[in-house]
Design a protein around this motif. Sequence first.
Motif: not given
Length: 311
Positions: A187-197
Amino acid sequence: MVEFSSNSTDILTLQGFDLPPQGVYAAFIFATLNYLVILFCNLFLMATIITNKSLHQPMYILLFNLPINDLIGSSALFLQLIKEILLDSRYIEASNCIAQAFFIHIYGVGSLLIISAMAYDRYIAICNPLKYSTIMTNSHIAKIIASVWLVALLLIGVLFFLLLRLPRCTSLISHTYCSNPSLLALVCADTTINNIYGLFITAGLQVFSVGLILYTYLQILLACFKSKRSDTKSKALQTCATHLTVFLILECLGFFTIISYRIKQLSPHSRRIIGASNMIFPPTLNPIIYGLRTKEIRQRINMAIRKTVNP
């Protein structure tokens, strides 16, 4: 191997095991035989539970879900792996990769939840034997089983919903099979939510399953030591030892996989083998362990073998 380049992220490339030409046939035979053994052992365990009315008890009804879950995980891995070896191609359609990753994660969550449900059943049976039949009714068992699969589907469904909303910019999967982390790396976007979840459900499941199993088994041990009936104590400890063996195998393999990514000196090839072991060893060993260590299942298997040999 035939190579081609593509700018489309609809076709992804798996890292593979980098097998030498002379090792392809051996790998194909090993993977196929391993998958056939998993199919046979798990289907045989399921058939044994289905065809014997004496095994239509809460413990074995819950156990029945374990081979189903193991078949989901092993099929997700081996069908793609065998195809990859047979066709000598590491390319996979993005939709197939996402489907493989989805079922592999369902397998991981399902394993923890099913073993936790089985620990709860043993806790009620041993610590509250007089209330067991009134607590573990058919409707209660159905609710437990439905909850296990619904929670697994919900947790992983949200995980992949968060993943699929993001754009992919690269197409190389740095592993031998597809998973949420490997897809997230594209992915070439912000993955912060994915990582936290992802961390939330991983930590939450570990705390829940380990906490429940530690509590229930400590209570079971205390009940066994207080019991004056040696036969009851022996049977309870044997059953719990079987569940703990299966749980520890699953946890140890998961732990080794996490550690393998932290050891920089470890070769990528070894890291891939350790990662794949999570879908190879538990589905292979679980039905064998339960078949050998559970007296009722062992007796039914022996009876089936004797009828086959001496009809």
